[in-house]
Design a protein around this motif. Structure first.
Motif, PDB file in Angstrom:
ATOM      1  N   THR A   9       0.856  -1.191   0.000  1.00  0.00           N
ATOM      2  CA  THR A   9       0.000   0.000   0.000  1.00  0.00           C
ATOM      3  C   THR A   9       0.891   1.241   0.000  1.00  0.00           C
ATOM      4  OG1 THR A   9      -0.041   0.333   2.376  1.00  0.00           O
ATOM      5  CG2 THR A   9      -1.617  -1.268   1.465  1.00  0.00           C
ATOM      6  N   HIS A  10       0.281   2.397  -0.169  1.00  0.00           N
ATOM      7  CA  HIS A  10       1.127   3.604  -0.235  1.00  0.00           C
ATOM      8  C   HIS A  10       1.890   3.827   1.075  1.00  0.00           C
ATOM      9  CE1 HIS A  10      -1.404   6.599   1.988  1.00  0.00           C
ATOM     10  NE2 HIS A  10      -2.356   5.723   1.705  1.00  0.00           N
ATOM     11  N   ASN A  11       1.320   3.374   2.183  1.00  0.00           N
ATOM     12  CA  ASN A  11       2.042   3.529   3.457  1.00  0.00           C
ATOM     13  C   ASN A  11       3.324   2.710   3.512  1.00  0.00           C
ATOM     14  OD1 ASN A  11       0.664   5.472   4.911  1.00  0.00           O
ATOM     15  ND2 ASN A  11      -0.947   4.016   5.498  1.00  0.00           N
ATOM     16  N   ASP A  12       3.338   1.586   2.744  1.00  0.00           N
ATOM     17  CA  ASP A  12       4.552   0.756   2.729  1.00  0.00           C
ATOM     18  C   ASP A  12       5.727   1.488   2.072  1.00  0.00           C
ATOM     19  OD1 ASP A  12       3.379  -1.492   3.968  1.00  0.00           O
ATOM     20  OD2 ASP A  12       2.395  -1.996   2.067  1.00  0.00           O
ATOM     21  N   TYR A  13       5.421   2.520   1.286  1.00  0.00           N
ATOM     22  CA  TYR A  13       6.496   3.277   0.626  1.00  0.00           C
ATOM     23  C   TYR A  13       6.944   4.471   1.462  1.00  0.00           C
ATOM     24  CZ  TYR A  13       5.576   0.488  -3.528  1.00  0.00           C
ATOM     25  OH  TYR A  13       5.445  -0.564  -4.405  1.00  0.00           O
ATOM     26  N   LYS A  14       6.298   4.667   2.619  1.00  0.00           N
ATOM     27  CA  LYS A  14       6.695   5.782   3.502  1.00  0.00           C
ATOM     28  C   LYS A  14       7.666   5.271   4.555  1.00  0.00           C
ATOM     29  CE  LYS A  14       2.784   8.862   3.074  1.00  0.00           C
ATOM     30  NZ  LYS A  14       1.380   9.077   3.441  1.00  0.00           N
ATOM     31  N   SER A  15       8.656   6.091   4.897  1.00  0.00           N
ATOM     32  CA  SER A  15       9.559   5.720   5.981  1.00  0.00           C
ATOM     33  C   SER A  15       8.967   6.228   7.293  1.00  0.00           C
ATOM     34  CB  SER A  15      10.944   6.324   5.763  1.00  0.00           C
ATOM     35  OG  SER A  15      10.916   7.702   6.067  1.00  0.00           O
ATOM     36  N   ASP A  16       9.616   5.893   8.398  1.00  0.00           N
ATOM     37  CA  ASP A  16       9.099   6.399   9.679  1.00  0.00           C
ATOM     38  C   ASP A  16       9.803   7.689  10.105  1.00  0.00           C
ATOM     39  OD1 ASP A  16      11.503   5.300  10.203  1.00  0.00           O
ATOM     40  OD2 ASP A  16      10.777   3.715  11.548  1.00  0.00           O
ATOM     41  N   ARG A  36       1.611   7.069  -3.360  1.00  0.00           N
ATOM     42  CA  ARG A  36       0.428   6.489  -4.012  1.00  0.00           C
ATOM     43  C   ARG A  36       0.772   6.002  -5.413  1.00  0.00           C
ATOM     44  NH1 ARG A  36      -4.680  10.454  -2.732  1.00  0.00           N
ATOM     45  NH2 ARG A  36      -3.802  11.082  -0.737  1.00  0.00           N
ATOM     46  N   ALA A  37       1.551   6.807  -6.136  1.00  0.00           N
ATOM     47  CA  ALA A  37       1.926   6.430  -7.501  1.00  0.00           C
ATOM     48  C   ALA A  37       2.731   5.127  -7.478  1.00  0.00           C
ATOM     49  CB  ALA A  37       2.740   7.546  -8.152  1.00  0.00           C
ATOM     50  N   LEU A  38       3.640   5.018  -6.523  1.00  0.00           N
ATOM     51  CA  LEU A  38       4.474   3.811  -6.450  1.00  0.00           C
ATOM     52  C   LEU A  38       3.621   2.601  -6.084  1.00  0.00           C
ATOM     53  CD1 LEU A  38       7.680   5.286  -4.736  1.00  0.00           C
ATOM     54  CD2 LEU A  38       7.324   4.757  -7.166  1.00  0.00           C
ATOM     55  N   ALA A  39       2.633   2.804  -5.208  1.00  0.00           N
ATOM     56  CA  ALA A  39       1.729   1.697  -4.856  1.00  0.00           C
ATOM     57  C   ALA A  39       0.880   1.305  -6.060  1.00  0.00           C
ATOM     58  CB  ALA A  39       0.845   2.100  -3.677  1.00  0.00           C
ATOM     59  N   ASP A  40       0.421   2.290  -6.809  1.00  0.00           N
ATOM     60  CA  ASP A  40      -0.375   1.985  -8.010  1.00  0.00           C
ATOM     61  C   ASP A  40       0.449   1.194  -9.013  1.00  0.00           C
ATOM     62  OD1 ASP A  40      -2.469   3.310  -6.941  1.00  0.00           O
ATOM     63  OD2 ASP A  40      -2.383   5.061  -8.266  1.00  0.00           O
ATOM     64  N   LEU A  41       1.706   1.570  -9.162  1.00  0.00           N
ATOM     65  CA  LEU A  41       2.576   0.857 -10.096  1.00  0.00           C
ATOM     66  C   LEU A  41       2.918  -0.530  -9.569  1.00  0.00           C
ATOM     67  CD1 LEU A  41       4.948   3.800 -10.998  1.00  0.00           C
ATOM     68  CD2 LEU A  41       3.622   2.503 -12.663  1.00  0.00           C
ATOM     69  N   GLY A  42       2.881  -0.689  -8.250  1.00  0.00           N
ATOM     70  CA  GLY A  42       3.141  -1.982  -7.626  1.00  0.00           C
ATOM     71  C   GLY A  42       4.573  -2.462  -7.764  1.00  0.00           C
ATOM     72  N   ARG A  43       5.480  -1.509  -7.957  1.00  0.00           N
ATOM     73  CA  ARG A  43       6.884  -1.937  -8.094  1.00  0.00           C
ATOM     74  C   ARG A  43       7.474  -2.227  -6.725  1.00  0.00           C
ATOM     75  NH1 ARG A  43      11.126  -0.570 -12.222  1.00  0.00           N
ATOM     76  NH2 ARG A  43      11.197  -2.790 -11.905  1.00  0.00           N
ATOM     77  N   PRO A  44       8.245  -3.311  -6.598  1.00  0.00           N
ATOM     78  CA  PRO A  44       8.898  -3.584  -5.309  1.00  0.00           C
ATOM     79  C   PRO A  44       9.801  -2.415  -4.913  1.00  0.00           C
ATOM     80  CG  PRO A  44       9.152  -5.444  -6.799  1.00  0.00           C
ATOM     81  CD  PRO A  44       8.561  -4.337  -7.610  1.00  0.00           C
ATOM     82  N   ARG A  45       9.899  -2.171  -3.622  1.00  0.00           N
ATOM     83  CA  ARG A  45      10.636  -0.998  -3.136  1.00  0.00           C
ATOM     84  C   ARG A  45      12.102  -1.014  -3.549  1.00  0.00           C
ATOM     85  NH1 ARG A  45       8.131  -1.300   2.866  1.00  0.00           N
ATOM     86  NH2 ARG A  45       9.091  -3.333   2.664  1.00  0.00           N
ATOM     87  N   GLU A  46      12.661  -2.228  -3.634  1.00  0.00           N
ATOM     88  CA  GLU A  46      14.085  -2.308  -3.964  1.00  0.00           C
ATOM     89  C   GLU A  46      14.344  -2.131  -5.454  1.00  0.00           C
ATOM     90  OE1 GLU A  46      12.171  -4.693  -2.963  1.00  0.00           O
ATOM     91  OE2 GLU A  46      12.513  -6.525  -4.120  1.00  0.00           O
ATOM     92  N   GLN A  47      13.280  -1.891  -6.238  1.00  0.00           N
ATOM     93  CA  GLN A  47      13.492  -1.635  -7.666  1.00  0.00           C
ATOM     94  C   GLN A  47      13.270  -0.156  -8.009  1.00  0.00           C
ATOM     95  OE1 GLN A  47      11.420  -4.450 -10.152  1.00  0.00           O
ATOM     96  NE2 GLN A  47      12.116  -6.164  -8.909  1.00  0.00           N
ATOM     97  N   ILE A  48      13.278   0.670  -6.973  1.00  0.00           N
ATOM     98  CA  ILE A  48      13.054   2.100  -7.173  1.00  0.00           C
ATOM     99  C   ILE A  48      14.204   2.873  -6.520  1.00  0.00           C
ATOM    100  CG2 ILE A  48      11.507   4.035  -6.642  1.00  0.00           C
ATOM    101  CD1 ILE A  48       9.334   1.695  -6.312  1.00  0.00           C
ATOM    102  N   ALA A  49      14.742   3.839  -7.245  1.00  0.00           N
ATOM    103  CA  ALA A  49      15.754   4.736  -6.657  1.00  0.00           C
ATOM    104  C   ALA A  49      15.245   6.166  -6.741  1.00  0.00           C
ATOM    105  CB  ALA A  49      17.076   4.602  -7.398  1.00  0.00           C
TER     106      ALA A  49
END
Lengths: 276, 400
Positions: A9-16, A36-49
């Motif tokens: 979810t979009h929260n999974d792409y947020k840090s604390d 939200r955009a990253l969650a919509d794309l559904g790309r794993p976090r380690e594939q985004i810089a």
């Protein structure tokens, strides 16, 4: 049994990490749009810089949970291009403010547009240097007299980042407003999906040094035409534009930059090597 | 009439610059310098200062704009910190080679990475070999007074070199103190008639292109280059006397006598000495006083002028002590100790007898070097005097 991980979810792409931004800063909405955009794309976090420069908005990579780098002032695009060329399989995002991207980093902006590396650049434009406490930026109106550094205004014509991007060769250009984060999220998804260099200007109010920007919500207006596909048409529209039209303004069809020389192995290539 | 005000170090620098009547100021804001250049903008807007201020797109342009202005005969001023200085480096390196007598304040800040916007002297220490004169101020009054002195030194015909006037970020930049603003007429007569660039200004009788290509394997090319390099060294050498004269002249006119090269504090009968630089010196002097109350014969040498390095003065001041502790707010990577410590060691080599010395590093990234830290440094230096050697530096804030 094959257990499928639930989608992120979009929260999974947020840090604390808690942002240092002032209450009411438009950059919160941009952070939300990015996740939200990253969650919509559904790309794993380690594939985004996610690469930035220096300034208030350039703190954004620390607030996300993907690979991030807080780079040298004005050099986010050069660093991002290096990341993308070394790891073409990564989705590369760059972000920063109007000062970082158009003032000290203006040279890189022009060359990143013309090089057309496949990445997405978000400029959070508040027409002010916020981190150094309120000086005029290249997008500031020449008669803005509230800066202590230019108390009589800069007297210099401002830059329209979208016109500059188009003239320099960006392949996708959109303008959003922080007051409409769903739309900004959609532009980010489209920008990432569009091949080549995608530029997204987000009008992101600085409530501390530019409180009058609260009025932007009544000034912005959606584009009344579908995205221009031809550069001359986009130029014509942008020349007549007031700088507050939101929407995807240009979708070009230039081929993205391919480095000359030996191809860099992708992650998939490396995996195949081990399988055989 | 001079006027007494209560201001921070950045405003003190702005007053020092404004009173020196520069023609051209170019700026790009950076923490902790930003308010300094905003004060200058205010002085200009208020009609107190008659200068052009150019707010440009980055520090590389700041110094390039000043190169153009200085070559055209203008008196120039700017200020920067850490990353701004780093971005300025290409024109920064050319400035002394071109013998452009400008003054730029460095509001000292620790250098990235790791990312940090707090005080430290890594910025200035990293550019110490470039050919700029470096003076370090201890307090707000000294900042205000040193900038006119810096112009006097920079524009002296035998010097013709750029000067960095350093003041510590945070502690001095934002710290507020009483400052006596010199009278404009006093500064005017001190600086005399403006003659900034007698060697390369736009002179219709003598049109010239500055800085053509030199060098090569043989012939006059490399010899020309050597002549310029030796000329820069001569300017640096001449600056030592000019700095002393300029401070003395300033003292006669204002009643404020700053130590021009080094300050010796309670050194008359000192057995052990600390060496300090910049704003830390105040707390260090307190620690020396406390040690004296305990019956220990401590003294202190504060370095005001770091470039040109006052080799003879430092060596002589420290020639009679039994041990020396040098406190730095920066790191010399490679030697892995303090940069001022390395300089002091080099000066001590000229003495007939070996004096043991050790390095302390503190105050990095904004950390406070307190009187207690200096007392620890004094204790450790006393043990050095008693024969307990120290090869590695002591990091003062490591266990705070």
């Amino acid at each position: 049994m094959n257990v499928q991980a639930p989608p992120l979810t979009h929260n999974d792409y947020k840090s604390d990490v808690k942002p240092i931004w002032c209450p009411g800063c438009g950059d919160y909405a941009v952070l939300s749009a990015v996740t939200r955009a990253l969650a919509d794309l559904g790309r794993p976090r380690e594939q985004i810089a996610f690469i930035s420069g220096i300034g208030c908005s350039s703190r954004i990579p620390a607030y996300t949970n993907v690979y991030g780098f807080h780079g040298v002032h004005g050099r986010a695009l050069a660093i991002a291009a290096g990341v993308k060329l070394a790891r073409p399989d990564l989705t590369v995002l760059a972000a920063g403010g109007d000062g970082d991207g158009l003032s000290i980093g203006g040279n890189h902006f022009m060359h990143a547009c013309r090089r057309n590396v496949d990445m997405t650049y978000i400029v959070m434009d508040n027409e002010v240097y916020g981190m150094t406490k309120g000086q005029a930026s290249p997008t500031t109106a020449p008669d803005w007299c509230k800066s202590k550094l230019t108390p009589e205004g800069t007297g210099i014509a401002p830059v329209d980042p979208c016109r500059l991007a188009l003239a320099a060769g960006a392949n996708f250009i959109a303008r959003g407003f922080a007051g409409n984060p769903n739309e900004v999220a959609r532009f980010i998804v489209e920008g990432i999906n569009h091949p080549g260099f995608s530029f997204i200007q987000v009008l992101s109010p600085c409530v501390t040094y530019r409180p009058e920007q609260r009025e932007w919500k009544s000034i912005v207006h959606p584009a009344d035409a579908s995205p221009a596909q031809i550069m001359a048409e986009a130029m014509h529209r942008l020349a007549a534009d007031d700088g507050f039209t939101t929407g995807v303004l240009f979708q070009g069809n230039r081929a993205p930059f391919q480095p000359i020389g030996k191809n860099v192995a992708t992650f998939a290539d490396l995996e195949r090597k081990f399988e055989s | 009439m001079s006027k007494v005000v209560v201001i921070d170090g950045n405003e003190a620098a702005a007053w020092g610059a404004a009173l020196s009547r520069p023609d051209m100021v170019a700026v790009y804001p950076i923490t902790p310098q930003s308010s300094l250049v905003e004060y200058l903008a205010k002085f200009i807007a208020d009609g107190r200062m008659d200068a052009d201020l150019m707010d440009v797109e980055g520090e590389h342009s700041v110094l390039s704009v000043l190169h153009g202005a200085c070559l055209a005969g203008a008196r120039t001023y700017s200020a920067t910190s850490a990353q701004g200085l780093a971005y300025m480096f290409e024109p920064y390196f050319r400035t002394p080679g071109l013998r452009l007598p400008m003054v730029v304040s460095l509001v000292n800040r620790d250098s990235v990475s790791p990312t940090c916007v707090w005080g430290g002297q890594q910025d200035a220490m990293t550019v110490k070999e470039v050919g700029w004169i470096h003076m370090f101020c201890e307090n707000q009054q000294e900042i205000c007074d040193t900038i006119p002195i810096a112009y006097k030194v920079a524009e002296h015909p035998e010097v013709m070199l750029p000067v960095n006037v350093n003041h510590d970020g945070n502690y001095l930049s934002y710290g507020v103190a009483k400052v006596e603003l010199p009278d404009q007429a006093v500064v005017d007569s001190f600086l005399g008639e403006k003659n900034v660039n007698w060697h390369a200004c736009l002179d219709p009788e003598r049109p010239m292109a500055v800085d053509p290509l030199t060098g090569g394997a043989t012939g006059a090319g490399p010899a020309t280059f050597v002549r310029y390099r030796k000329g820069l060294c001569s300017g640096m050498r001449a600056a030592l006397d000019v700095i002393v004269e300029a401070h003395a002249d300033w003292g006669r006119r204002t009643g404020r006598h700053w130590s021009p090269l080094i300050e010796k504090y309670r050194m008359e009968d000192a057995e052990v000495a600390l060496v300090t630089i910049g704003s830390m010196s105040g707390a260090a002097k307190d620690a020396v006083d406390e040690a004296r109350l305990d019956g220990r014969r401590l003294g202190l040498v504060k370095i005001k002028t770091f470039r040109p390095f006052p080799v003879v003065q430092v060596a002589q001041a420290l020639s009679k002590v039994r041990a020396i502790g040098v406190v730095d707010r920066a790191v010399n990577f490679g030697w892995n100790c303090g940069p001022v410590f390395q300089e002091v060691l080099a000066a001590l080599y000229h003495l007939p007898l070996r004096v043991p010395a050790m390095s302390f590093i503190g105050g990095l990234a904004g950390a406070d070097i307190t009187v207690e830290h200096f007392s620890q440094a004094i204790d450790r230096t006393l043990r050095l005097a008693a024969g307990e050697l120290a090869v590695e530096p002591v990091w003062l804030n490591e266990n705070d």
